[in-house]
Scaffold this motif. Structure first.
Motif, mmCIF file in Angstrom:
data_model
loop_
_atom_site.group_PDB
_atom_site.id
_atom_site.type_symbol
_atom_site.label_atom_id
_atom_site.label_comp_id
_atom_site.label_asym_id
_atom_site.label_seq_id
_atom_site.Cartn_x
_atom_site.Cartn_y
_atom_site.Cartn_z
ATOM 1 N N ARG A 1 0.461 -1.454 -0.367
ATOM 2 C CA ARG A 1 0.087 -0.159 0.047
ATOM 3 C C ARG A 1 0.838 1.388 0.070
ATOM 4 O O ARG A 1 0.411 2.226 -0.746
ATOM 5 N N ASP A 2 2.017 0.814 0.455
ATOM 6 C CA ASP A 2 3.056 2.364 0.773
ATOM 7 C C ASP A 2 3.841 2.758 -0.083
ATOM 8 O O ASP A 2 4.784 4.043 -0.042
ATOM 9 N N LEU A 3 4.432 1.520 -1.354
ATOM 10 C CA LEU A 3 4.787 1.694 -1.961
ATOM 11 C C LEU A 3 4.751 2.593 -2.819
ATOM 12 O O LEU A 3 3.748 3.164 -3.706
ATOM 13 N N LYS A 4 5.672 3.584 -2.827
ATOM 14 C CA LYS A 4 5.834 4.491 -3.815
ATOM 15 C C LYS A 4 6.622 4.687 -5.388
ATOM 16 O O LYS A 4 7.716 3.674 -5.755
ATOM 17 N N ILE A 5 5.577 5.375 -6.550
ATOM 18 C CA ILE A 5 5.457 5.063 -7.488
ATOM 19 C C ILE A 5 5.826 6.461 -8.237
ATOM 20 O O ILE A 5 4.623 6.881 -7.831
ATOM 21 N N GLY A 6 6.060 6.739 -9.465
ATOM 22 C CA GLY A 6 5.926 7.948 -9.641
ATOM 23 C C GLY A 6 6.732 9.080 -10.071
ATOM 24 O O GLY A 6 8.115 8.545 -9.865
ATOM 25 N N TYR A 7 6.311 10.090 -11.273
ATOM 26 C CA TYR A 7 7.562 11.441 -11.644
ATOM 27 C C TYR A 7 7.517 12.144 -10.656
ATOM 28 O O TYR A 7 6.415 13.068 -10.510
ATOM 29 N N GLU A 8 8.729 12.157 -9.723
ATOM 30 C CA GLU A 8 9.091 13.541 -8.813
ATOM 31 C C GLU A 8 8.462 14.882 -9.315
ATOM 32 O O GLU A 8 8.274 15.825 -8.398
ATOM 33 N N PRO A 9 9.411 15.125 -10.203
ATOM 34 C CA PRO A 9 9.338 16.586 -10.538
ATOM 35 C C PRO A 9 7.903 16.832 -10.906
ATOM 36 O O PRO A 9 8.276 17.947 -10.005
ATOM 37 N N TRP A 10 7.090 16.022 -11.035
ATOM 38 C CA TRP A 10 5.611 15.605 -10.876
ATOM 39 C C TRP A 10 5.163 15.993 -9.825
ATOM 40 O O TRP A 10 3.846 16.727 -9.919
ATOM 41 N N GLN A 11 5.995 16.197 -9.130
ATOM 42 C CA GLN A 11 4.730 15.889 -7.797
ATOM 43 C C GLN A 11 3.746 14.884 -8.022
ATOM 44 O O GLN A 11 2.628 14.749 -6.919
ATOM 45 N N LEU A 12 4.182 13.606 -9.054
ATOM 46 C CA LEU A 12 3.188 12.882 -8.745
ATOM 47 C C LEU A 12 4.201 11.401 -8.488
ATOM 48 O O LEU A 12 3.737 10.017 -8.901
ATOM 49 N N GLU A 13 5.184 11.308 -7.240
ATOM 50 C CA GLU A 13 5.431 10.420 -7.323
ATOM 51 C C GLU A 13 4.670 9.962 -5.735
ATOM 52 O O GLU A 13 4.940 10.621 -4.428
ATOM 53 N N LEU A 14 3.600 8.715 -5.873
ATOM 54 C CA LEU A 14 2.703 8.846 -4.552
ATOM 55 C C LEU A 14 3.016 7.396 -4.730
ATOM 56 O O LEU A 14 3.625 6.158 -5.668
ATOM 57 N N SER A 15 2.308 7.102 -3.114
ATOM 58 C CA SER A 15 2.460 5.570 -2.817
ATOM 59 C C SER A 15 1.124 4.730 -3.949
ATOM 60 O O SER A 15 0.112 5.843 -4.226
ATOM 61 N N LEU A 16 0.960 3.637 -3.679
ATOM 62 C CA LEU A 16 -0.047 2.923 -4.737
ATOM 63 C C LEU A 16 -1.172 3.316 -4.187
ATOM 64 O O LEU A 16 -2.367 3.507 -4.577
ATOM 65 N N GLY A 17 -1.536 3.809 -2.338
ATOM 66 C CA GLY A 17 -2.660 3.580 -1.801
ATOM 67 C C GLY A 17 -3.116 4.826 -2.416
ATOM 68 O O GLY A 17 -4.536 5.344 -2.938
ATOM 69 N N ALA A 18 -2.330 5.998 -2.678
ATOM 70 C CA ALA A 18 -2.363 7.634 -2.910
ATOM 71 C C ALA A 18 -3.450 7.513 -4.769
ATOM 72 O O ALA A 18 -4.092 8.437 -4.331
ATOM 73 N N TRP A 19 -2.321 6.722 -5.524
ATOM 74 C CA TRP A 19 -2.631 6.685 -6.937
ATOM 75 C C TRP A 19 -4.131 6.301 -6.903
ATOM 76 O O TRP A 19 -4.945 6.751 -7.661
ATOM 77 N N ALA A 20 -4.497 5.123 -5.832
ATOM 78 C CA ALA A 20 -5.750 4.836 -5.619
ATOM 79 C C ALA A 20 -6.517 5.433 -5.081
ATOM 80 O O ALA A 20 -7.710 5.647 -6.311
ATOM 81 N N ALA A 21 -6.476 6.262 -4.039
ATOM 82 C CA ALA A 21 -7.714 7.513 -3.672
ATOM 83 C C ALA A 21 -7.616 8.522 -4.820
ATOM 84 O O ALA A 21 -8.293 9.003 -5.333
ATOM 85 N N ASP A 22 -6.361 9.259 -5.234
ATOM 86 C CA ASP A 22 -6.134 10.722 -6.441
ATOM 87 C C ASP A 22 -6.575 10.213 -6.960
ATOM 88 O O ASP A 22 -7.261 10.675 -8.649
ATOM 89 N N GLY A 23 -6.494 9.057 -8.265
ATOM 90 C CA GLY A 23 -6.514 8.462 -9.447
ATOM 91 C C GLY A 23 -7.743 7.968 -9.965
ATOM 92 O O GLY A 23 -8.301 8.938 -10.662
ATOM 93 N N LEU A 24 -7.424 6.724 -9.421
ATOM 94 C CA LEU A 24 -8.770 5.435 -9.314
ATOM 95 C C LEU A 24 -9.731 6.089 -9.490
ATOM 96 O O LEU A 24 -10.811 5.996 -10.237
ATOM 97 N N LEU A 25 -10.135 6.754 -8.325
ATOM 98 C CA LEU A 25 -11.130 7.283 -7.506
ATOM 99 C C LEU A 25 -12.087 8.537 -8.685
ATOM 100 O O LEU A 25 -12.953 9.028 -8.699
#
Length: 443
Positions: free
Chosen positions: A60-84
């Motif tokens: 859940r807390d594994l982070k992926i994404g591109y940090e310079p665009w402020q998109l290095e998020l945990s999988l849980g955050a990707w689910a909450a912010d992106g998938l929802l």
């Protein structure tokens, strides 16, 4: 000769036949999504409380994404912010279709579900606030019990085999859509701490381009609107990413983008074109993605909470956070919905159909107490992922959803034989013209 007084206006209408068919199709799809949602939540709970629980939280807390665009998020955050955001995109599409071409375009038909949704938001919020009054750390969760999880609610209906009459089905779906919109509005207004003005203004550029191309998609892309995806999807992602960077919760982008999609048929070279509007096309394409993937994955990452055995469960359920959420969803939600509906009937002199009773409305109101998806999201925004208060809120949301589902099942299940007879009458087509007689009788 005496005059016949006009029959009182029904409090809950069944709408047009096309509207009834559309609602039925949506609910059938949401049934599958609801089953996947429940399965995902159960898997998360079992995993989070198993000897391998550390691996669940690490995932859940594994982070992926591109940090310079402020998109290095945990999988849980990707689910909450992106998938929802996909889920709320569908909420926005559904609401716009209702306003433009559905029952919400008529004030007389819209007033009951809208008022019920407002009552179902205000009363639970007040109950939670009263129970947690004076505690600045927990009062922030007042919006947790405001939303309805239509997928979970429909899954409950499928399990109990309810042949819910069309007026109640339309009422439930419309209420859920309206109070989900109110929930996302609350998130945008009350759960935004700092705003990056530059990013927010930049958001308007891809959003405006998206809106322009969506409105003119037949002109630019011909009669194959799927071709528009290659341009609209990148613009939609850019809008989402910039809004995320602005500090406003990124799921708001889903509703904003949906409101730009045309509902009615478009024009090409000044002439009316046949075929479905882009809103209908997108709804058919995105609903399986939302119900079958986005929402279940969010539930998987959000529902997992380490209860800590019996003592941990007791500790969680006796926390004012949990007491407020459970009381608000199971008791406050039905009270708010019924009170608002009763007030509308009182002032408009509208009455329930003779075959329906207030106990039927109570059963549907209890179903609306299943907050789950959006409640979990608001809980994370209120207390922060991994905090004790958020863990207790998760336990409360799960408990309240189960309680509301059981109580609704008892009430609606007990009326199932009556509902079955009503559905048979609704589907009667004596003249065999393909349209049930009840929809022709009303003109």
């Amino acid at each position: 000769m005496g005059t016949t007084s006009p029959s009182p206006r029904p409090l809950l209408g069944r709408g047009s036949y096309l509207e009834a068919l559309r609602i039925g199709e949506i609910l059938r799809k949401e049934t599958i999504g609801g089953a996947l949602l429940v399965i995902s939540a159960v898997i998360a709970l079992i995993w989070a409380n198993s000897p391998a629980s550390a691996s669940y939280f690490a995932l859940r807390d594994l982070k992926i994404g591109y940090e310079p665009w402020q998109l290095e998020l945990s999988l849980g955050a990707w689910a909450a912010d992106g998938l929802l955001a996909i889920f709320f995109f569908l909420v926005g599409l559904e609401l716009k279709r209702e306003i433009v071409a559905g029952d919400l375009r008529q004030i007389s038909k819209a007033i009951v579900p809208v008022a019920a949704a407002v009552g179902g938001v205000i009363v639970p919020a007040l109950i939670y606030a009263v129970i947690n009054w004076g505690n600045p750390e927990t009062i922030t969760g007042w919006a947790i019990p405001t939303a309805t999880d239509i997928a979970f609610a429909v899954a409950v209906l499928a399990v109990i085999g309810s042949h819910l009459p069309t007026p109640l089905r339309i009422f439930l779906l419309t209420l859920a859509v309206v109070d989900d919109l109110m929930a996302i509005t609350i998130i945008a207004i009350f759960y935004t701490s700092e705003i990056n003005t530059t990013a927010l203004l930049l958001t308007l550029i891809p959003l405006a381009l998206y809106a322009f191309l969506a409105q003119k998609y037949r002109y630019f892309f011909g009669l194959k609107p799927a071709a528009a995806w290659f341009i609209l999807l990148p613009l939609g992602f850019a809008t989402w990413a910039l809004l995320h960077a602005s500090g406003i919760h990124a799921t708001v982008a889903g509703v904003a983008l949906a409101f730009t999609i045309p509902v009615l048929h478009g024009t090409k070279h000044g002439k009316h074109t046949e075929g479905p509007g882009l809103a209908e096309i997108f709804e058919h394409r995105f609903r399986p993605l939302s119900a079958g993937f986005a929402v279940p994955v969010f539930a998987f990452f959000s529902a997992g909470v380490a209860v800590g055995g019996f003592q941990g469960l007791v500790s969680a359920l006796t926390d004012p956070v949990a007491i407020g959420i459970i009381t608000a969803l199971v008791i406050g939600k039905p009270i708010g919905i019924l009170a608002a509906t009763w007030l509308i009937s009182r002032f408009t002199k509208a009455t329930l159909d003779p075959e329906l009773k207030w106990v039927d409305l109570l059963g549907v109101s209890l179903l609306a107490g299943i907050g789950f998806t959006v409640s979990l999201l608001v809980g994370e925004l209120s207390f922060g992922l991994g905090s004790a208060a958020n863990d207790h809120a998760k336990v409360a949301i799960l408990t309240a959803s189960i309680l509301a589902a059981v109580l609704a099942s008892i009430l609606l299940g007990g009326r199932n034989k009556i509902y079955k007879k009503l559905r048979v009458a609704e589907e009667l087509d004596a003249d065999e013209d393909g349209i049930p007689d009840v929809y022709q009788d009303k003109g």
